[in-house]
Structure formats: structure tokens, C-alpha cells
Design a protein around this motif. Structure first.
Motif, mmCIF file in Angstrom:
data_model
loop_
_atom_site.group_PDB
_atom_site.id
_atom_site.type_symbol
_atom_site.label_atom_id
_atom_site.label_comp_id
_atom_site.label_asym_id
_atom_site.label_seq_id
_atom_site.Cartn_x
_atom_site.Cartn_y
_atom_site.Cartn_z
ATOM 1 N N VAL A 156 26.931 53.290 31.366
ATOM 2 C CA VAL A 156 28.351 54.011 32.184
ATOM 3 C C VAL A 156 28.222 53.421 33.758
ATOM 4 O O VAL A 156 27.229 53.869 34.217
ATOM 5 C CB VAL A 156 29.095 55.766 32.757
ATOM 6 N N LEU A 157 29.074 52.656 34.053
ATOM 7 C CA LEU A 157 28.641 51.849 35.197
ATOM 8 C C LEU A 157 29.443 52.656 36.958
ATOM 9 O O LEU A 157 31.067 52.811 35.741
ATOM 10 C CB LEU A 157 29.212 50.406 35.878
ATOM 11 N N VAL A 158 29.544 52.509 37.428
ATOM 12 C CA VAL A 158 30.919 53.354 38.526
ATOM 13 C C VAL A 158 30.713 51.686 39.281
ATOM 14 O O VAL A 158 29.536 51.457 40.526
ATOM 15 C CB VAL A 158 30.703 54.710 39.385
ATOM 16 N N PHE A 159 32.229 51.222 40.055
ATOM 17 C CA PHE A 159 31.662 49.742 40.638
ATOM 18 C C PHE A 159 33.297 50.079 41.593
ATOM 19 O O PHE A 159 34.190 49.881 41.013
ATOM 20 C CB PHE A 159 31.422 49.490 39.369
ATOM 21 N N PRO A 160 33.118 49.479 42.481
ATOM 22 C CA PRO A 160 34.218 48.779 43.278
ATOM 23 C C PRO A 160 34.917 47.936 42.175
ATOM 24 O O PRO A 160 34.127 46.604 42.181
ATOM 25 C CB PRO A 160 33.934 48.786 44.878
ATOM 26 N N SER A 161 36.533 47.689 41.766
ATOM 27 C CA SER A 161 36.978 46.779 42.004
ATOM 28 C C SER A 161 37.369 45.743 43.264
ATOM 29 O O SER A 161 36.916 45.877 44.767
ATOM 30 C CB SER A 161 37.984 47.067 41.322
ATOM 31 N N VAL A 162 37.802 44.356 42.881
ATOM 32 C CA VAL A 162 38.070 43.091 44.072
ATOM 33 C C VAL A 162 38.914 43.876 44.034
ATOM 34 O O VAL A 162 39.251 43.188 45.306
ATOM 35 C CB VAL A 162 38.249 42.335 43.108
ATOM 36 N N TYR A 163 39.888 44.897 44.144
ATOM 37 C CA TYR A 163 41.358 45.263 45.343
ATOM 38 C C TYR A 163 40.647 46.499 45.497
ATOM 39 O O TYR A 163 42.120 46.958 45.987
ATOM 40 C CB TYR A 163 41.972 45.479 44.067
ATOM 41 N N GLY A 164 39.807 47.050 45.721
ATOM 42 C CA GLY A 164 39.604 48.316 46.984
ATOM 43 C C GLY A 164 39.530 49.357 45.905
ATOM 44 O O GLY A 164 39.280 50.525 46.553
ATOM 45 N N ASN A 165 39.883 49.835 44.503
ATOM 46 C CA ASN A 165 39.679 50.608 43.976
ATOM 47 C C ASN A 165 38.177 50.877 43.611
ATOM 48 O O ASN A 165 37.099 50.054 43.127
ATOM 49 C CB ASN A 165 40.453 50.573 42.635
ATOM 50 N N ILE A 166 37.427 52.140 42.832
ATOM 51 C CA ILE A 166 35.969 52.503 42.066
ATOM 52 C C ILE A 166 36.983 52.874 40.853
ATOM 53 O O ILE A 166 37.780 53.390 40.271
ATOM 54 C CB ILE A 166 36.071 53.071 43.252
ATOM 55 N N VAL A 167 36.166 51.960 39.779
ATOM 56 C CA VAL A 167 35.913 52.345 38.904
ATOM 57 C C VAL A 167 35.201 52.597 37.985
ATOM 58 O O VAL A 167 33.871 52.195 38.716
ATOM 59 C CB VAL A 167 36.498 50.788 38.237
#
Length: 307
Positions: A156-167
């Protein structure tokens, strides 16, 4: 931590020479909002994030501009080889005649493969669920945080999206159904708890979206690249999440495998411009595309609100 040197060696052997180990201090200096219990990491400078919907749609759009015909909602029902010269495929929108077939059917890859031969691989759909935090959390993370992978999954990753959300995501849940993956609140709650463990301050920010997808896992980890030159058939199957970043390299391999004289061909870069954003639709060069990915839909909605 004991596994990181082996992972680093594997990365270097695969040509990722920029990868290197960093200390706990360096890690927390780079990502100060991470859980302070972090012990260290392997940094991979070339890692980046993309829009998972806009990337393939843009590639399809560019193919169309170069003369490709794209038939949507068109199901392949069967086919046969006509006198060793061309394929006649039966589809829900009529017959298609072709000298070459490339089977890149994803979740239906083994079924399409059966048109040419008994499939050497079977598709075992693997579901991944995701949770998306509000853009208010965007400043908490700059890097893709990936756990030490297991033999079965990258984790499972925790990552920033290109839109500024964290997923946070994906999970890795095997199932039999090849469509309509369902989101389960218990799993989402576990994902949220994991994300808040990795980045504790995420507890102060709401989750604004959840979604699930399926990747075409098989009984083996590797891709299935099969060339049947005599029958004009190429198979690219069992490609999971990494197909997004590897798609152009895979395409080059397909081109080189079918004709060495074609391998040098390049096309002029024509970057399509999104000229309108309205509800769940974008337009490129007069062509309309309905946004089907929840993360992209959320991102474009936020972008439109700001505009």
C-alpha cells in the motif's frame, strides 16, 4: 531495513542507478510530516506521479490524430485465421480484417488469447481500493511512500496526486469477477488508519473520495509477451499497475518484434491542449472525452472551481 540493500542492488541491476539509501535523519528532513518512527529509506529520484486517466486517454487521442480508428464499446467475440494471410475477427460492431492482431486486452487477455491458442496464462483479477484525502492535506507529503514490497505485491502506497490530494492504496484482493469492483468501508477504514500511521497529521484532514480498480494479475509476476509471427499475433498480457509507466517501452518492444524496419520510426510530438473543462468532460482538438476515473474527475472539478 535489512532488506533495503538487496532491493538497492536489484534496482542498480535493472538500470536504476540513481537509487540510493538514505538515513532516518535525511528521510525526515525531506518529509518532515512522516511518522518519526521511520528508520530510513531507499530514495529513487526518477519516481513521479501522473494522472492515471489523462495519460492513456491522451495517448489514444494522439493515435487517433495519426490515423488510428478507435472503436469504443466494441467486444471481440471470436475470430479465425483466413488461409494464413489475415485475421477475421468477429466483434459486436461487425467483422474486422487485419494482417496483425495485438492482444492487449487486460482483464480479458486470456479469453482473447484463446482465439489464437490455448492461453498459457489465466487472468486472476486483483482488486485495489483507494482513499483520497482533501487537498488541504497536500502540503504534508512530497514523495511517493512505498513500503518494502512482498513477493506478491508492492504494498500500500501513500502518495501525492497531481491535483494536490494525498492518496492511500491500493490493496491487493484477489477475486473472480472481472468488472464492477466494489468499495468496502472496512477496508477503506484500514487504509485510512494506515495512511494516518505513515503521516499522522492526515488525521486532521477529511477523506473526500474512495474508489476501486482491478488489475489483470496472472499466476506469474512477470509480463506475458508472446510473439507468434507466423500467424500475425502478438500478446502483451498480465500487465498490472506498472503498465501505466511502462506502456511506451512495451509499445517499442512490440514494434521491434514485428518489423525491425519499423523500429526507427518517430512521430512529431503534438501535445493536445485541453480547451474546455465542463462537468465530467474534457475536450482535446474538438474531441470530447468523458472523465471516468474518480481521481481525475475530482481533480478536474477542483481545478474548474479554482478557475
Amino acid at each position: 531495513m535489512s532488506k533495503l540493500p538487496l532491493l538497492l542492488k536489484s534496482a542498480h541491476n535493472n538500470g536504476v542507478t540513481g537509487a540510493h539509501l538514505i538515513s532516518r535523519e535525511d528521510l525526515l528532513r525531506r518529509e518532515p510530516h512522516l511518522n518519526p518512527a521511520a528508520m530510513g529509506a531507499m530514495a529513487i529520484p526518477g519516481e513521479s506521479v501522473v494522472d492515471p486517466w489523462l495519460t492513456p486517454v491522451t495517448l489514444a487521442h494522439k493515435a487517433w490524430r495519426h490515423g488510428a480508428k478507435i472503436m469504443r464499446d466494441c467486444k471481440v467475440l471470436g475470430g479465425h485465421r483466413e488461409k494464413g494471410s489475415y485475421w477475421l475477427l468477429k466483434t459486436s460492431k461487425g467483422p474486422i480484417k487485419s494482417r496483425l492482431v495485438i492482444n492487449c486486452a487486460g482483464l480479458q487477455g486470456d479469453k482473447v488469447e484463446a482465439i489464437n491458442q490455448p492461453s498459457p496464462f489465466g487472468i486472476h483479477p486483483r482488486k485495489g481500493q483507494f482513499a483520497v484525502f482533501d487537498q488541504s492535506a497536500g502540503s504534508l507529503l512530497q514523495s511517493i511512500i512505498l513500503p518494502v514490497p512482498s513477493e506478491r505485491t508492492k504494498g500500500v502506497l501513500v502518495f501525492p496526486s497531481v491535483y494536490g490530494n494525498i492518496v492511500v492504496g491500493p490493496t491487493a484482493e484477489d477475486q473472480t469477477a472481472r468488472e464492477n469492483p466494489q468499495v468496502h468501508q472496512k477496508v477503506i477504514d484500514e487504509l485510512i488508519a494506515f495512511a494516518q500511521f505513515v503521516v499522522p497529521e492526515l488525521a486532521e484532514h477529511p477523506v473526500v473520495a474512495t474508489y476501486a480498480g482491478l488489475r489483470p494479475a496472472t499466476q506469474m509476476k512477470d509480463y506475458h509477451f508472446i510473439l507468434d509471427k507466423n500467424r500475425g499475433w502478438v500478446t502483451v498480457g498480465g500487465i498490472r499497475s506498472t503498465g501505466l509507466s511502462n506502456c511506451l517501452a512495451i509499445a517499442r518492444r512490440v514494434v521491434k518484434s514485428i518489423s525491425t524496419s519499423q523500429s526507427h520510426i518517430t512521430y512529431p510530438e503534438q501535445s493536445p491542449k485541453i480547451i474546455r473543462i465542463a462537468d465530467d468532460t474534457v475536450e482535446m482538438d474538438g474531441m470530447s472525452y468523458r472523465i471516468t476515473h474518480p481521481l481525475a474527475r475530482l481533480g478536474f472539478a477542483n481545478k474548474r472551481a479554482k478557475l
